[in-house]
Design a protein around this motif. Structure first.
Motif, PDB file in Angstrom:
ATOM      1  N   PRO A  33      -4.718  11.482   6.333  1.00 51.99           N
ATOM      2  CA  PRO A  33      -5.734  10.517   6.761  1.00 51.99           C
ATOM      3  C   PRO A  33      -5.218   9.078   6.770  1.00 51.99           C
ATOM      4  O   PRO A  33      -5.602   8.276   7.623  1.00 51.99           O
ATOM      5  CB  PRO A  33      -6.870  10.685   5.741  1.00 51.99           C
ATOM      6  N   VAL A  34      -4.315   8.764   5.828  1.00 50.40           N
ATOM      7  CA  VAL A  34      -3.741   7.409   5.782  1.00 50.40           C
ATOM      8  C   VAL A  34      -2.911   7.170   7.033  1.00 50.40           C
ATOM      9  O   VAL A  34      -3.031   6.128   7.690  1.00 50.40           O
ATOM     10  CB  VAL A  34      -2.886   7.219   4.506  1.00 50.40           C
ATOM     11  N   PHE A  35      -2.061   8.137   7.393  1.00 55.27           N
ATOM     12  CA  PHE A  35      -1.220   8.012   8.577  1.00 55.27           C
ATOM     13  C   PHE A  35      -2.068   7.960   9.847  1.00 55.27           C
ATOM     14  O   PHE A  35      -1.778   7.200  10.763  1.00 55.27           O
ATOM     15  CB  PHE A  35      -0.233   9.175   8.674  1.00 55.27           C
ATOM     16  N   ALA A  36      -3.101   8.770   9.900  1.00 58.13           N
ATOM     17  CA  ALA A  36      -3.952   8.835  11.096  1.00 58.13           C
ATOM     18  C   ALA A  36      -4.635   7.500  11.365  1.00 58.13           C
ATOM     19  O   ALA A  36      -4.826   7.116  12.520  1.00 58.13           O
ATOM     20  CB  ALA A  36      -4.985   9.939  10.941  1.00 58.13           C
ATOM     21  N   THR A  37      -4.992   6.782  10.303  1.00 58.29           N
ATOM     22  CA  THR A  37      -5.663   5.491  10.495  1.00 58.29           C
ATOM     23  C   THR A  37      -4.683   4.323  10.584  1.00 58.29           C
ATOM     24  O   THR A  37      -5.061   3.250  11.026  1.00 58.29           O
ATOM     25  CB  THR A  37      -6.656   5.213   9.340  1.00 58.29           C
ATOM     26  N   ALA A  38      -3.427   4.533  10.189  1.00 58.23           N
ATOM     27  CA  ALA A  38      -2.445   3.445  10.187  1.00 58.23           C
ATOM     28  C   ALA A  38      -1.862   3.175  11.570  1.00 58.23           C
ATOM     29  O   ALA A  38      -1.307   2.108  11.805  1.00 58.23           O
ATOM     30  CB  ALA A  38      -1.314   3.761   9.210  1.00 58.23           C
ATOM     31  N   GLY A  39      -1.965   4.141  12.475  1.00 58.07           N
ATOM     32  CA  GLY A  39      -1.356   3.966  13.797  1.00 58.07           C
ATOM     33  C   GLY A  39       0.147   4.182  13.714  1.00 58.07           C
ATOM     34  O   GLY A  39       0.725   4.319  12.633  1.00 58.07           O
ATOM     35  N   VAL A  40       0.799   4.177  14.865  1.00 56.35           N
ATOM     36  CA  VAL A  40       2.240   4.471  14.924  1.00 56.35           C
ATOM     37  C   VAL A  40       3.056   3.427  14.162  1.00 56.35           C
ATOM     38  O   VAL A  40       3.954   3.766  13.397  1.00 56.35           O
ATOM     39  CB  VAL A  40       2.723   4.572  16.391  1.00 56.35           C
ATOM     40  N   GLY A  41       2.730   2.150  14.347  1.00 58.34           N
ATOM     41  CA  GLY A  41       3.466   1.077  13.663  1.00 58.34           C
ATOM     42  C   GLY A  41       3.326   1.175  12.152  1.00 58.34           C
ATOM     43  O   GLY A  41       4.321   1.118  11.417  1.00 58.34           O
ATOM     44  N   GLY A  42       2.091   1.330  11.700  1.00 59.19           N
ATOM     45  CA  GLY A  42       1.848   1.439  10.265  1.00 59.19           C
ATOM     46  C   GLY A  42       2.484   2.692   9.681  1.00 59.19           C
ATOM     47  O   GLY A  42       3.047   2.668   8.586  1.00 59.19           O
ATOM     48  N   MET A  43       2.403   3.787  10.431  1.00 60.84           N
ATOM     49  CA  MET A  43       3.003   5.051   9.990  1.00 60.84           C
ATOM     50  C   MET A  43       4.510   4.891   9.814  1.00 60.84           C
ATOM     51  O   MET A  43       5.100   5.412   8.871  1.00 60.84           O
ATOM     52  CB  MET A  43       2.710   6.137  11.026  1.00 60.84           C
ATOM     53  N   SER A  44       5.136   4.146  10.720  1.00 60.96           N
ATOM     54  CA  SER A  44       6.585   3.900  10.632  1.00 60.96           C
ATOM     55  C   SER A  44       6.921   3.123   9.361  1.00 60.96           C
ATOM     56  O   SER A  44       7.904   3.421   8.686  1.00 60.96           O
ATOM     57  CB  SER A  44       7.073   3.114  11.853  1.00 60.96           C
ATOM     58  N   VAL A  45       6.088   2.133   9.046  1.00 62.60           N
ATOM     59  CA  VAL A  45       6.318   1.346   7.826  1.00 62.60           C
ATOM     60  C   VAL A  45       6.183   2.245   6.601  1.00 62.60           C
ATOM     61  O   VAL A  45       7.028   2.218   5.695  1.00 62.60           O
ATOM     62  CB  VAL A  45       5.341   0.152   7.732  1.00 62.60           C
ATOM     63  N   TYR A  46       5.140   3.064   6.579  1.00 63.65           N
ATOM     64  CA  TYR A  46       4.954   3.998   5.467  1.00 63.65           C
ATOM     65  C   TYR A  46       6.176   4.902   5.311  1.00 63.65           C
ATOM     66  O   TYR A  46       6.691   5.088   4.208  1.00 63.65           O
ATOM     67  CB  TYR A  46       3.706   4.868   5.676  1.00 63.65           C
ATOM     68  N   ALA A  47       6.652   5.458   6.424  1.00 66.93           N
ATOM     69  CA  ALA A  47       7.790   6.382   6.375  1.00 66.93           C
ATOM     70  C   ALA A  47       9.035   5.697   5.836  1.00 66.93           C
ATOM     71  O   ALA A  47       9.731   6.244   4.971  1.00 66.93           O
ATOM     72  CB  ALA A  47       8.059   6.967   7.760  1.00 66.93           C
ATOM     73  N   VAL A  48       9.327   4.483   6.318  1.00 71.11           N
ATOM     74  CA  VAL A  48      10.518   3.756   5.856  1.00 71.11           C
ATOM     75  C   VAL A  48      10.405   3.433   4.362  1.00 71.11           C
ATOM     76  O   VAL A  48      11.351   3.643   3.592  1.00 71.11           O
ATOM     77  CB  VAL A  48      10.739   2.469   6.689  1.00 71.11           C
ATOM     78  N   GLN A  68       0.834  -1.206   0.000  1.00 68.90           N
ATOM     79  CA  GLN A  68       0.000   0.000   0.000  1.00 68.90           C
ATOM     80  C   GLN A  68       0.870   1.258   0.000  1.00 68.90           C
ATOM     81  O   GLN A  68       0.585   2.221  -0.718  1.00 68.90           O
ATOM     82  CB  GLN A  68      -0.919   0.010   1.226  1.00 68.90           C
ATOM     83  N   ALA A  69       1.928   1.229   0.825  1.00 72.87           N
ATOM     84  CA  ALA A  69       2.827   2.387   0.909  1.00 72.87           C
ATOM     85  C   ALA A  69       3.517   2.627  -0.433  1.00 72.87           C
ATOM     86  O   ALA A  69       3.632   3.767  -0.894  1.00 72.87           O
ATOM     87  CB  ALA A  69       3.867   2.174   2.011  1.00 72.87           C
ATOM     88  N   SER A  70       3.951   1.551  -1.078  1.00 71.23           N
ATOM     89  CA  SER A  70       4.625   1.676  -2.378  1.00 71.23           C
ATOM     90  C   SER A  70       3.673   2.253  -3.424  1.00 71.23           C
ATOM     91  O   SER A  70       4.047   3.145  -4.189  1.00 71.23           O
ATOM     92  CB  SER A  70       5.128   0.305  -2.853  1.00 71.23           C
ATOM     93  N   GLY A  71       2.454   1.741  -3.444  1.00 74.77           N
ATOM     94  CA  GLY A  71       1.455   2.243  -4.393  1.00 74.77           C
ATOM     95  C   GLY A  71       1.111   3.697  -4.147  1.00 74.77           C
ATOM     96  O   GLY A  71       1.013   4.496  -5.088  1.00 74.77           O
ATOM     97  N   LEU A  72       0.965   4.069  -2.875  1.00 73.64           N
ATOM     98  CA  LEU A  72       0.634   5.449  -2.523  1.00 73.64           C
ATOM     99  C   LEU A  72       1.772   6.390  -2.912  1.00 73.64           C
ATOM    100  O   LEU A  72       1.538   7.463  -3.481  1.00 73.64           O
ATOM    101  CB  LEU A  72       0.342   5.557  -1.021  1.00 73.64           C
TER     102      LEU A  72
END
Length: 198
Positions: free
Chosen positions: A129-144, A8-12
């Motif tokens: 909104p994606v980060f807000a719903t992903a939580g801290v763990g998910g947000m970290s994955v998105y950032a990396v 999802q992060a790659s696609g976004l």
């Protein structure tokens, strides 16, 4: 689950940054033959994107460094840089024998960062909104994932700028394309955001 977030992060990232490859190619062409320009462009791209991430993450936690009404005015950054590049190209017309000097060492890291950040103003609106719903763990994955993909984008921009056919076209038209692209991006950000009542 982790693999799903990576996908999802790659696609976004790809969907919100596809135009950056063209801009990076133009920057790499502008810096061709100038010592340290590749490093400055990559540093600028990272600085700009880290700023986008920082604002989006902070906004996802409820902080607002940039009021929404200010975001359209970020278009003034690429617009100003585009006008500056157009002025330099116009001043240097007819001096094609001295093409390397006309490029004046290529773009600075701060110029690249400013364009990246301004062009990513709309990304912030998508990421929050994606980060807000992903939580801290998910947000970290998105950032990396995003930061890894910035490196891939830089590689792709440099790759395209150094392909013989593309490089020939960029060397012939890059001094015209870069200002046009930057001005167009700036105007698009201003108009889409309704800046100055546009």
């Amino acid at each position: 689950m982790e693999l799903g977030i990576v996908g999802q992060a790659s696609g976004l990232f790809a969907a919100t940054n596809i135009d950056d490859i063209l801009i990076l190619s133009l920057f790499f062409d502008q810096g061709a033959g100038h010592r340290g320009s590749t490093r400055r462009i990559i540093l600028g791209q990272y600085l700009g994107f880290v700023a986008i991430l920082a604002v989006a993450i902070a906004a996802a936690f409820g902080a607002t460094f940039l009021p929404e009404s200010v975001i359209p005015y970020l278009g003034l950054l690429p617009l100003a840089l585009g006008l500056k590049a157009a002025w330099q190209a116009w001043k240097q017309r007819g001096e094609e024998d001295d093409e390397q000097e006309a490029k004046e060492g290529g773009p600075s890291a701060l110029e690249v960062a400013a364009v990246t950040f301004a062009n990513g103003g709309d990304n912030i609106g998508v990421y929050v909104p994606v980060f807000a719903t992903a939580g801290v763990g998910g947000m970290s994955v998105y950032a990396v994932v995003f930061l890894l993909l910035v490196a891939l984008w830089c590689f792709a921009g440099r790759y395209f700028a150094t392909r013989p056919l593309v490089a020939k076209a960029l060397s012939r038209w890059g001094h015209v394309l870069l200002p046009l692209v930057l001005i167009a991006i700036g105007l698009l950000i201003l108009i889409e955001g309704g800046a100055f009542g546009l």
